[in-house]
Scaffold this active site. Sequence first.
Site, mmCIF file in Angstrom:
data_model
loop_
_atom_site.group_PDB
_atom_site.id
_atom_site.type_symbol
_atom_site.label_atom_id
_atom_site.label_comp_id
_atom_site.label_asym_id
_atom_site.label_seq_id
_atom_site.Cartn_x
_atom_site.Cartn_y
_atom_site.Cartn_z
ATOM 1 N N CYS A 232 51.308 33.549 66.941
ATOM 2 C CA CYS A 232 51.017 33.088 65.793
ATOM 3 C C CYS A 232 52.596 33.149 64.835
ATOM 4 O O CYS A 232 53.437 34.059 64.626
ATOM 5 C CB CYS A 232 50.492 34.586 64.890
ATOM 6 S SG CYS A 232 50.529 34.301 62.975
ATOM 7 N N CYS B 98 53.349 35.051 61.500
ATOM 8 C CA CYS B 98 53.558 36.251 62.210
ATOM 9 C C CYS B 98 54.844 36.384 62.423
ATOM 10 O O CYS B 98 55.614 37.801 61.978
ATOM 11 C CB CYS B 98 52.621 36.933 63.233
ATOM 12 S SG CYS B 98 50.603 36.800 62.873
#
Length: 149
Positions: free
Chosen positions: A72, A75
Amino acid sequence: MKRILFFLLVAMTSIGVSAQRNDTDDQWVDTVYTVHSITQEQFKEIIADYRAADWEMRNPRPVIVDFYADWCQPCKRLEPILRDIAHYYQGEVDFYRINVDQNSDIADVFQIRSIPYLLICPLEGEPKNVMGLYPKQEYIRVFNIALNR
């Protein structure tokens, strides 16, 4: 040599390292205000039993948990922001992160369908959440509201 020592001093100060006395075994322990990686089993031990009908905090301080995945990109961008925020709160709030790919049970319980997903756990009351990537000051604003600060 003075330059190296100065650089090390500045680096240690910038990441929030402090010495803390551990009274149980008479040693000094370095404390770094950071985001600690944990598993869903550690979540049960440290924070609360996420499967229990009633939420009961076990941690002595409020907690913010970052649910993330290695693939991600948002993230990855959130990680240094959370480290800065952990330093901002300097031990008043504990920060943890859980990989949703490796801990799917807890992700299912919290119905996490989009990451980054932050779970804000105040000492009293139910946890709250924040989804998505925002500027650092927005996270601090939301955390302060959720934690009644």
